[in-house]
Design a protein around this motif. Structure first.
Motif, PDB file in Angstrom:
ATOM      1  N   LEU A  63       0.832  -1.209   0.000  1.00 46.39           N
ATOM      2  CA  LEU A  63       0.000   0.000   0.000  1.00 46.39           C
ATOM      3  C   LEU A  63       0.860   1.249   0.000  1.00 46.39           C
ATOM      4  O   LEU A  63       0.533   2.252  -0.642  1.00 46.39           O
ATOM      5  CB  LEU A  63      -0.926  -0.021   1.216  1.00 46.39           C
ATOM      6  CG  LEU A  63      -1.916  -1.188   1.280  1.00 46.39           C
ATOM      7  CD1 LEU A  63      -2.703  -1.137   2.574  1.00 46.39           C
ATOM      8  CD2 LEU A  63      -2.848  -1.167   0.074  1.00 46.39           C
ATOM      9  N   ARG A  64       1.960   1.197   0.756  1.00 49.48           N
ATOM     10  CA  ARG A  64       2.823   2.378   0.801  1.00 49.48           C
ATOM     11  C   ARG A  64       3.463   2.622  -0.575  1.00 49.48           C
ATOM     12  O   ARG A  64       3.643   3.764  -0.992  1.00 49.48           O
ATOM     13  CB  ARG A  64       3.887   2.213   1.887  1.00 49.48           C
ATOM     14  CG  ARG A  64       4.500   3.540   2.311  1.00 49.48           C
ATOM     15  CD  ARG A  64       5.020   3.535   3.737  1.00 49.48           C
ATOM     16  NE  ARG A  64       6.141   2.625   3.919  1.00 49.48           N
ATOM     17  CZ  ARG A  64       6.124   1.570   4.692  1.00 49.48           C
ATOM     18  NH1 ARG A  64       5.020   1.236   5.345  1.00 49.48           N
ATOM     19  NH2 ARG A  64       7.184   0.799   4.828  1.00 49.48           N
ATOM     20  N   ARG A  65       3.816   1.542  -1.246  1.00 53.04           N
ATOM     21  CA  ARG A  65       4.358   1.706  -2.609  1.00 53.04           C
ATOM     22  C   ARG A  65       3.330   2.379  -3.517  1.00 53.04           C
ATOM     23  O   ARG A  65       3.666   3.259  -4.322  1.00 53.04           O
ATOM     24  CB  ARG A  65       4.735   0.336  -3.190  1.00 53.04           C
ATOM     25  CG  ARG A  65       5.946  -0.321  -2.537  1.00 53.04           C
ATOM     26  CD  ARG A  65       6.352  -1.576  -3.300  1.00 53.04           C
ATOM     27  NE  ARG A  65       7.414  -2.315  -2.649  1.00 53.04           N
ATOM     28  CZ  ARG A  65       8.704  -2.018  -2.709  1.00 53.04           C
ATOM     29  NH1 ARG A  65       9.082  -0.960  -3.424  1.00 53.04           N
ATOM     30  NH2 ARG A  65       9.605  -2.758  -2.106  1.00 53.04           N
ATOM     31  N   LEU A  66       2.057   1.965  -3.404  1.00 52.13           N
ATOM     32  CA  LEU A  66       1.016   2.529  -4.251  1.00 52.13           C
ATOM     33  C   LEU A  66       0.696   3.964  -3.869  1.00 52.13           C
ATOM     34  O   LEU A  66       0.315   4.776  -4.726  1.00 52.13           O
ATOM     35  CB  LEU A  66      -0.238   1.662  -4.173  1.00 52.13           C
ATOM     36  CG  LEU A  66      -0.098   0.262  -4.772  1.00 52.13           C
ATOM     37  CD1 LEU A  66      -1.293  -0.607  -4.400  1.00 52.13           C
ATOM     38  CD2 LEU A  66       0.062   0.340  -6.275  1.00 52.13           C
ATOM     39  N   LEU A  67       0.836   4.295  -2.600  1.00 53.29           N
ATOM     40  CA  LEU A  67       0.590   5.668  -2.170  1.00 53.29           C
ATOM     41  C   LEU A  67       1.662   6.601  -2.719  1.00 53.29           C
ATOM     42  O   LEU A  67       1.365   7.697  -3.189  1.00 53.29           O
ATOM     43  CB  LEU A  67       0.561   5.742  -0.638  1.00 53.29           C
ATOM     44  CG  LEU A  67       0.314   7.137  -0.043  1.00 53.29           C
ATOM     45  CD1 LEU A  67      -1.106   7.591  -0.380  1.00 53.29           C
ATOM     46  CD2 LEU A  67       0.521   7.125   1.465  1.00 53.29           C
ATOM     47  N   TRP A  68       2.921   6.151  -2.659  1.00 49.05           N
ATOM     48  CA  TRP A  68       4.014   6.983  -3.141  1.00 49.05           C
ATOM     49  C   TRP A  68       4.074   7.031  -4.662  1.00 49.05           C
ATOM     50  O   TRP A  68       4.478   8.048  -5.240  1.00 49.05           O
ATOM     51  CB  TRP A  68       5.349   6.463  -2.598  1.00 49.05           C
ATOM     52  CG  TRP A  68       5.644   6.878  -1.189  1.00 49.05           C
ATOM     53  CD1 TRP A  68       5.411   6.168  -0.042  1.00 49.05           C
ATOM     54  CD2 TRP A  68       6.214   8.115  -0.777  1.00 49.05           C
ATOM     55  NE1 TRP A  68       5.806   6.883   1.064  1.00 49.05           N
ATOM     56  CE2 TRP A  68       6.315   8.092   0.643  1.00 49.05           C
ATOM     57  CE3 TRP A  68       6.667   9.249  -1.447  1.00 49.05           C
ATOM     58  CZ2 TRP A  68       6.837   9.141   1.385  1.00 49.05           C
ATOM     59  CZ3 TRP A  68       7.202  10.296  -0.714  1.00 49.05           C
ATOM     60  CH2 TRP A  68       7.280  10.240   0.681  1.00 49.05           C
ATOM     61  N   LEU A 129       1.598   5.383   6.423  1.00 48.87           N
ATOM     62  CA  LEU A 129       2.437   6.533   6.717  1.00 48.87           C
ATOM     63  C   LEU A 129       3.878   6.072   6.932  1.00 48.87           C
ATOM     64  O   LEU A 129       4.147   5.173   7.721  1.00 48.87           O
ATOM     65  CB  LEU A 129       1.918   7.258   7.963  1.00 48.87           C
ATOM     66  CG  LEU A 129       0.438   7.674   7.915  1.00 48.87           C
ATOM     67  CD1 LEU A 129       0.046   8.399   9.186  1.00 48.87           C
ATOM     68  CD2 LEU A 129       0.168   8.540   6.685  1.00 48.87           C
ATOM     69  N   GLY A 130       4.785   6.639   6.193  1.00 45.83           N
ATOM     70  CA  GLY A 130       6.175   6.243   6.309  1.00 45.83           C
ATOM     71  C   GLY A 130       6.948   6.662   5.082  1.00 45.83           C
ATOM     72  O   GLY A 130       6.395   7.204   4.120  1.00 45.83           O
ATOM     73  N   PRO A 131       8.259   6.423   5.075  1.00 44.98           N
ATOM     74  CA  PRO A 131       9.084   6.833   3.940  1.00 44.98           C
ATOM     75  C   PRO A 131       8.764   6.034   2.681  1.00 44.98           C
ATOM     76  O   PRO A 131       8.193   4.937   2.752  1.00 44.98           O
ATOM     77  CB  PRO A 131      10.508   6.548   4.429  1.00 44.98           C
ATOM     78  CG  PRO A 131      10.340   5.463   5.436  1.00 44.98           C
ATOM     79  CD  PRO A 131       9.031   5.739   6.119  1.00 44.98           C
ATOM     80  N   LYS A 132       9.161   6.573   1.559  1.00 44.21           N
ATOM     81  CA  LYS A 132       8.954   5.894   0.282  1.00 44.21           C
ATOM     82  C   LYS A 132       9.804   4.626   0.232  1.00 44.21           C
ATOM     83  O   LYS A 132      11.021   4.678   0.420  1.00 44.21           O
ATOM     84  CB  LYS A 132       9.349   6.826  -0.866  1.00 44.21           C
ATOM     85  CG  LYS A 132       9.188   6.222  -2.258  1.00 44.21           C
ATOM     86  CD  LYS A 132       9.619   7.231  -3.314  1.00 44.21           C
ATOM     87  CE  LYS A 132       9.496   6.649  -4.706  1.00 44.21           C
ATOM     88  NZ  LYS A 132       9.932   7.635  -5.746  1.00 44.21           N
ATOM     89  N   PRO A 133       9.205   3.452  -0.010  1.00 46.58           N
ATOM     90  CA  PRO A 133       9.995   2.211  -0.082  1.00 46.58           C
ATOM     91  C   PRO A 133      10.954   2.241  -1.273  1.00 46.58           C
ATOM     92  O   PRO A 133      10.633   2.758  -2.342  1.00 46.58           O
ATOM     93  CB  PRO A 133       8.944   1.119  -0.258  1.00 46.58           C
ATOM     94  CG  PRO A 133       7.656   1.730   0.188  1.00 46.58           C
ATOM     95  CD  PRO A 133       7.761   3.185  -0.150  1.00 46.58           C
ATOM     96  N   ALA A 134      12.125   1.695  -1.083  1.00 49.39           N
ATOM     97  CA  ALA A 134      13.093   1.612  -2.176  1.00 49.39           C
ATOM     98  C   ALA A 134      12.598   0.632  -3.230  1.00 49.39           C
ATOM     99  O   ALA A 134      11.965  -0.378  -2.898  1.00 49.39           O
ATOM    100  CB  ALA A 134      14.443   1.158  -1.642  1.00 49.39           C
ATOM    101  N   PRO A 135      12.868   0.900  -4.489  1.00 45.78           N
ATOM    102  CA  PRO A 135      12.476  -0.067  -5.524  1.00 45.78           C
ATOM    103  C   PRO A 135      13.285  -1.350  -5.374  1.00 45.78           C
ATOM    104  O   PRO A 135      14.386  -1.346  -4.814  1.00 45.78           O
ATOM    105  CB  PRO A 135      12.813   0.650  -6.831  1.00 45.78           C
ATOM    106  CG  PRO A 135      13.847   1.653  -6.470  1.00 45.78           C
ATOM    107  CD  PRO A 135      13.530   2.074  -5.068  1.00 45.78           C
ATOM    108  N   PRO A 136      12.768  -2.459  -5.863  1.00 45.14           N
ATOM    109  CA  PRO A 136      13.539  -3.704  -5.820  1.00 45.14           C
ATOM    110  C   PRO A 136      14.869  -3.539  -6.552  1.00 45.14           C
ATOM    111  O   PRO A 136      14.974  -2.729  -7.494  1.00 45.14           O
ATOM    112  CB  PRO A 136      12.640  -4.711  -6.540  1.00 45.14           C
ATOM    113  CG  PRO A 136      11.262  -4.150  -6.394  1.00 45.14           C
ATOM    114  CD  PRO A 136      11.429  -2.667  -6.432  1.00 45.14           C
ATOM    115  N   PRO A 137      15.893  -4.267  -6.164  1.00 48.12           N
ATOM    116  CA  PRO A 137      17.211  -4.114  -6.798  1.00 48.12           C
ATOM    117  C   PRO A 137      17.217  -4.497  -8.269  1.00 48.12           C
ATOM    118  O   PRO A 137      18.178  -4.173  -8.981  1.00 48.12           O
ATOM    119  CB  PRO A 137      18.111  -5.048  -5.973  1.00 48.12           C
ATOM    120  CG  PRO A 137      17.187  -5.975  -5.259  1.00 48.12           C
ATOM    121  CD  PRO A 137      15.920  -5.219  -5.045  1.00 48.12           C
ATOM    122  N   GLU A 138      16.170  -5.180  -8.748  1.00 44.36           N
ATOM    123  CA  GLU A 138      16.104  -5.533 -10.174  1.00 44.36           C
ATOM    124  C   GLU A 138      15.858  -4.316 -11.062  1.00 44.36           C
ATOM    125  O   GLU A 138      16.044  -4.393 -12.278  1.00 44.36           O
ATOM    126  CB  GLU A 138      15.005  -6.571 -10.402  1.00 44.36           C
ATOM    127  CG  GLU A 138      15.366  -7.971  -9.970  1.00 44.36           C
ATOM    128  CD  GLU A 138      15.558  -8.105  -8.468  1.00 44.36           C
ATOM    129  OE1 GLU A 138      16.305  -8.996  -8.042  1.00 44.36           O
ATOM    130  OE2 GLU A 138      14.944  -7.317  -7.701  1.00 44.36           O
TER     131      GLU A 138
END
Length: 459
Positions: A63-68, A129-138
């Protein structure tokens, strides 16, 4: 039973309106075009018996990925990372979701003032609520400061795309190692390895006939991949072939095949950037035919006139060129956010008419344009079926996230061609003689695979 899915449904319902024929169900769940299953096992959204896709939220981070990053990239990051799944056939799920958006059944809206307190409360409870998750290393990381379509950047893109290794591509592709659209006699044929091989053989035969290849003909294949065309042209048509690639893995694979097939006297492959081909022409000599199979999408708008001029300059007067290239509408020139982030950045897919203009400006006469869009659908689905059938091996070679990236790439790619959001075309060209002669036959019928014996040159 947990309540996470219901809270997600209410949150999504605030931002999305779904309508069909003007009707708007009153309950939040009924408005959702998918069924949600949350990390706590709870479910909400479309009725279980509705046939709607089931989106599985394995982690709050989805959900956080979709929010950001709302839309394609948020979903891609969530899927590749494993934070989100689509239950059942991924292609069917993507088709259903795309259809809802395309038909206007799903439209975004801003939350109303009175909804804002509930939105904030739901966000806190759901861990949004939180920081933007890093994208996968791929996700691709390109050299900083590398100019777009510079040799440095192009080599980095190629290295990323093929870093899974030859063994991974051998797992997915046919025995030809043809990484391009096949040509299917029956578009509804079973998607077996044998059918895929037959479709690729038919495509390679057709290319060789269009180019007029026969014993002793000389062919330059620009961006020769794993050598499917050079080896086919030499083995079945007796051509003398020079291939160029910037991928070391591909060059090494081709050399192994050349030795295995006993074709060292007819096929040579060099590690050469297409931009350096003119410096090799004195060594190579001019060619009777030049080909480029699904490589022109990667040279960029600014370099395409140079690319076209190199094809023209490598040909003898009266020589033929064949460009097989993907195309796209004027409003969507790239490969899309997912492809450009994970697979092949810097792609340019323009309308085929614009590509024809660029090739003509280089002094090449357009003789035939063969639309093959529908043929890419079974080609990609055959690759996807092979990936699924050998999933454990794919995971061993590319990792779990890498295999999931390929699954999403292939499922989405087949759908894009099926729904005419992407196309692929074979463009046959000639470099006319000084007196304007082409030496070309007047009909396309001599090129088609139907009724032709495999490996037989055209009249």
């Amino acid at each position: 039973m947990g309540q996470a899915a219901a809270r997600v449904a209410r949150a999504v319902g605030v931002f999305v309106e779904t309508t069909r024929s003007g009707a708007r169900p009153a309950d939040v769940d009924g408005r959702l075009p998918v069924r949600l299953r949350a990390w706590d096992g709870s479910e909400a959204g479309a009725p279980a018996d509705s046939g709607a896709p089931v989106v599985v939220l394995n982690h709050r981070r989805a959900l956080r990925r979709l929010l950001w990053q709302p839309g394609e990239m948020g979903l891609a990051h969530a899927y590749v990372s494993g934070d989100l799944d689509v239950e059942g056939d991924l292609g069917e799920g993507l088709a259903a979701m795309w259809g809802l958006v395309r038909d206007g059944a799903v439209t975004p809206r801003r939350p109303r003032l009175g909804e804002l307190p509930g939105v904030v409360g739901n966000a806190a409870r759901l861990g949004l609520l939180g920081p933007k998750p890093a994208p996968p290393p791929e996700a691709i990381r390109l050299p900083r400061f590398a100019r777009l379509h510079s040799k440095l950047r192009d080599r980095a893109v190629i290295h990323h795309h093929y870093d899974a290794g030859n063994a991974f591509y051998e797992l997915i592709l046919d025995a030809n190692m043809a990484y391009s659209s096949g040509y299917w006699a029956d578009l509804d044929a079973p998607l077996t390895p044998e059918d895929l091989r037959a479709a690729q053989d038919a495509k390679l035969d057709m290319v060789c006939r269009k180019l007029g290849l026969g014993p002793g003909s000389t062919l330059l294949d620009v961006g020769c991949g794993w050598g499917s065309l050079p080896i086919h042209a030499a083995k079945h048509f007796g051509a003398q072939v020079r291939g160029v690639t910037i991928a070391t893995e591909q060059r090494d694979h081709i050399n192994q095949r050349i030795r295995a097939e006993g074709l060292a006297d007819r096929v040579q492959v060099d590690l050469v950037d297409y931009r350096d081909v003119p410096t090799r022409i004195e060594e190579y000599g001019s060619f009777d035919a030049v080909s480029s199979i699904e490589m022109g999408e990667h040279v960029g708008d600014e370099n395409y006139p140079t690319f076209a001029a190199i094809l023209q300059g490598a040909l003898k007067p009266g020589g033929r060129a064949l460009v097989q290239q993907m195309s796209r509408g004027a409003n969507h020139p790239g490969g899309g956010a997912f492809i450009e982030t994970y697979v092949t950045p810097d792609m340019v897919m323009r309308p085929v008419g614009d590509t024809l203009t660029l090739l003509q400006r280089a002094g090449l006469e357009v003789r035939d344009v063969h639309v093959m869009r529908e043929h890419y659908v079974p080609t990609i689905r055959a690759w996807l079926a092979t990936l699924e059938a050998h999933w454990d091996e794919a995971v061993r070679l590319a990792g779990v996230r890498g295999a999931r990236m390929w699954r999403l790439y292939l499922a989405g790619g087949a759908l894009a061609f099926e729904e005419n959001r992407m196309g692929v075309d074979q463009i046959l060209l000639v470099r006319p003689t000084a007196t304007g002669r082409s030496g070309m036959p007047a009909t396309r019928a001599t090129f088609e695979p139907e009724g032709q014996k495999a490996g037989t040159p055209a009249p």
